[in-house]
Scaffold this motif. Sequence first.
Motif, PDB file in Angstrom:
ATOM      1  N   ASN A 442       0.803  -1.220   0.000  1.00  0.00           N
ATOM      2  CA  ASN A 442       0.000   0.000   0.000  1.00  0.00           C
ATOM      3  C   ASN A 442       0.836   1.271   0.000  1.00  0.00           C
ATOM      4  O   ASN A 442       0.330   2.360   0.277  1.00  0.00           O
ATOM      5  N   HIS A 443       2.130   1.111  -0.319  1.00  0.00           N
ATOM      6  CA  HIS A 443       3.026   2.266  -0.337  1.00  0.00           C
ATOM      7  C   HIS A 443       3.253   2.703  -1.780  1.00  0.00           C
ATOM      8  O   HIS A 443       3.644   1.900  -2.628  1.00  0.00           O
ATOM      9  N   PHE A 444       3.025   3.967  -2.046  1.00  0.00           N
ATOM     10  CA  PHE A 444       3.130   4.480  -3.420  1.00  0.00           C
ATOM     11  C   PHE A 444       4.502   4.228  -4.031  1.00  0.00           C
ATOM     12  O   PHE A 444       4.648   4.000  -5.234  1.00  0.00           O
ATOM     13  N   ASN A 445       5.562   4.266  -3.161  1.00  0.00           N
ATOM     14  CA  ASN A 445       6.915   4.136  -3.695  1.00  0.00           C
ATOM     15  C   ASN A 445       7.213   2.730  -4.200  1.00  0.00           C
ATOM     16  O   ASN A 445       8.080   2.545  -5.049  1.00  0.00           O
ATOM     17  N   SER A 446       6.494   1.727  -3.686  1.00  0.00           N
ATOM     18  CA  SER A 446       6.682   0.367  -4.192  1.00  0.00           C
ATOM     19  C   SER A 446       6.330   0.317  -5.676  1.00  0.00           C
ATOM     20  O   SER A 446       7.041  -0.308  -6.481  1.00  0.00           O
ATOM     21  N   TYR A 447       5.241   0.966  -6.046  1.00  0.00           N
ATOM     22  CA  TYR A 447       4.821   1.004  -7.454  1.00  0.00           C
ATOM     23  C   TYR A 447       5.679   1.973  -8.264  1.00  0.00           C
ATOM     24  O   TYR A 447       6.014   1.708  -9.424  1.00  0.00           O
ATOM     25  N   ASP A 448       6.038   3.100  -7.671  1.00  0.00           N
ATOM     26  CA  ASP A 448       6.868   4.078  -8.361  1.00  0.00           C
ATOM     27  C   ASP A 448       8.205   3.461  -8.766  1.00  0.00           C
ATOM     28  O   ASP A 448       8.681   3.664  -9.893  1.00  0.00           O
ATOM     29  N   SER A 449       8.806   2.692  -7.851  1.00  0.00           N
ATOM     30  CA  SER A 449      10.108   2.076  -8.133  1.00  0.00           C
ATOM     31  C   SER A 449       9.992   1.001  -9.210  1.00  0.00           C
ATOM     32  O   SER A 449      10.849   0.893 -10.087  1.00  0.00           O
ATOM     33  N   LEU A 450       8.919   0.212  -9.136  1.00  0.00           N
ATOM     34  CA  LEU A 450       8.691  -0.783 -10.195  1.00  0.00           C
ATOM     35  C   LEU A 450       8.470  -0.080 -11.534  1.00  0.00           C
ATOM     36  O   LEU A 450       8.929  -0.557 -12.584  1.00  0.00           O
ATOM     37  N   PHE A 465       1.546   1.109 -16.100  1.00  0.00           N
ATOM     38  CA  PHE A 465       0.628   0.514 -15.131  1.00  0.00           C
ATOM     39  C   PHE A 465       1.067   0.836 -13.702  1.00  0.00           C
ATOM     40  O   PHE A 465       0.258   1.255 -12.861  1.00  0.00           O
ATOM     41  N   ASN A 466       2.363   0.658 -13.408  1.00  0.00           N
ATOM     42  CA  ASN A 466       2.858   0.861 -12.041  1.00  0.00           C
ATOM     43  C   ASN A 466       2.880   2.332 -11.638  1.00  0.00           C
ATOM     44  O   ASN A 466       2.591   2.666 -10.485  1.00  0.00           O
ATOM     45  N   TYR A 467       3.189   3.220 -12.571  1.00  0.00           N
ATOM     46  CA  TYR A 467       3.155   4.642 -12.239  1.00  0.00           C
ATOM     47  C   TYR A 467       1.731   5.094 -11.930  1.00  0.00           C
ATOM     48  O   TYR A 467       1.495   5.901 -11.022  1.00  0.00           O
ATOM     49  N   LYS A 468       0.777   4.570 -12.679  1.00  0.00           N
ATOM     50  CA  LYS A 468      -0.623   4.922 -12.413  1.00  0.00           C
ATOM     51  C   LYS A 468      -1.090   4.360 -11.072  1.00  0.00           C
ATOM     52  O   LYS A 468      -1.834   5.022 -10.335  1.00  0.00           O
ATOM     53  N   LYS A 469      -0.630   3.146 -10.734  1.00  0.00           N
ATOM     54  CA  LYS A 469      -0.952   2.567  -9.417  1.00  0.00           C
ATOM     55  C   LYS A 469      -0.335   3.430  -8.311  1.00  0.00           C
ATOM     56  O   LYS A 469      -0.956   3.635  -7.262  1.00  0.00           O
ATOM     57  N   SER A 470       0.876   3.927  -8.546  1.00  0.00           N
ATOM     58  CA  SER A 470       1.540   4.774  -7.560  1.00  0.00           C
ATOM     59  C   SER A 470       0.706   6.021  -7.273  1.00  0.00           C
ATOM     60  O   SER A 470       0.566   6.438  -6.119  1.00  0.00           O
TER      61      SER A 470
END
Length: 493
Positions: A442-450, A465-470
């Motif tokens: 649930n941490h935005f940075n997990s998706y941002d880094s991916l 996809f991952n930036y939008k999830k972030s």
Amino acid sequence: MKFKAILLLLIVITFSCKSKTEKKVDAFKEITKLVDIYANQTLEKNNINSLAFAIYKDGKIYKNYYGEIDKGANNTPDDNTLYEIASITKVFAGSLAAKAVLENKITLNDDIRKYLKGNYSNLEFEGTPITIKNLLTHTIGLKNKTPKRLKEVTDSVNNGYFENKSFTYTINHLLEELKTVTVNKKPGTTYAYNSVGPELVAYILEQVYQQPYYLLLQDFLDELNMKNTYLLGSNFDDSRVANSYNNGKLAPLDKNPLLGGAAGMITTLPDLITFMKFQLESDNPIIKESVKTLFEDDDDNLVGYLWEGLGIGEEEGFYYSKTGTSSGVQSGLLLCPDSDYGLILIMNSNSDVALNNWQSLFYGTENELIKYPKLNSVAFLEKTLLHNTDNGIKKIRQQIKDTTNYYTNNDNINAIAYQLLNTKKTEDALKLFNLQLELFPNHFNSYDSLGEFYFTTEDYTKALFNYKKSLEYNTENENAKIFIQKIEALTGK
């Protein structure tokens, strides 16, 4: 008999497993290992010559020294090494001012002109005078925070001009210059860090106690049993002062032409530890008085009696701090009485990149003290994760089950994953980025880094996809917005 034997065996196994899972980790011993790991990792970046480092937690102290004072000289600092502490000097003047308030020698609202001889009608703004509180909180309101001649002298000190010369400027010259300065802001309203205020505090203390400031300071140091702390210019063995470096070049000492209220003290790590213990263990009323919040503004400037960085953390409670920056030395002292911890870090190098490394080490260690007695499992496994990622991930999975003794840190996993990515170990980097997402879904940075991983490896569909999830988890993530625009421009979507 067979049933009883099996039952007995099960009981033994059960208790054996129970004692194994409940095995108590010596948290302080382990955190000292972590301090060593962090310090050595910092030195490996090759921007800092040496470090003097100490932590305090619940009455326990660990100190150590790392690196070489002069590169290639094999001269690691030790307990006898003297360091400039620059602006940390100010909190000693602040403590003496707190003492004077408690003894009814001064009050915080005193107009400072009460203690100045001569005509200082200029030291007010629209009828509001400069008070002692303003001196202590860097809110004196001067148009130019340093008078012209004093600034010239200070610049000359920074250039090494007075390294082997006597000063031609004293506190009396400052007092004369003060008759010509302009106060263009209401005192007590605008924070502007300066050295004039602390020096005037020292001067006022001289007037009310009828003693030179250096003697008042020495009496206070004697009370604290700080036997290896001096003002530059006093009598001490100057061969013990650590050489310091600015961008790799030998730096001059930051000598102070005035009284020593703002800068000019030198000390050892053991003496600073003594001061840290005084702050955290003593019931001396000076301490409570000196850390009262005297000024606060919308820019998060919270100031006490020249202490700064005051605040209340969600986990750690009340804390306060002071840093010192000379031409070649960076030092810092952080105290958290509510959680009973302290931190001292000194390096004898100064440059932009060295300061960044110092800050990462200082605040990274603070984070570990906040989490204590839980220990950062990722930090202990960094080398394994870098060189045998699968084995490192396996060990993390084992350790995170022991929630009594260990915790996992999002930032640490992220930093190691980027190290792997930057060294082209993309498969191992992806494993760690995925582990980060698994542990912190649930941490935005997990998706941002991916997202950044997939952008770097040119898999733009997954990156998008991952930036939008972030952004779903943090709508203010500007980095994600920038990369989404880049991807849409590249793909035409």
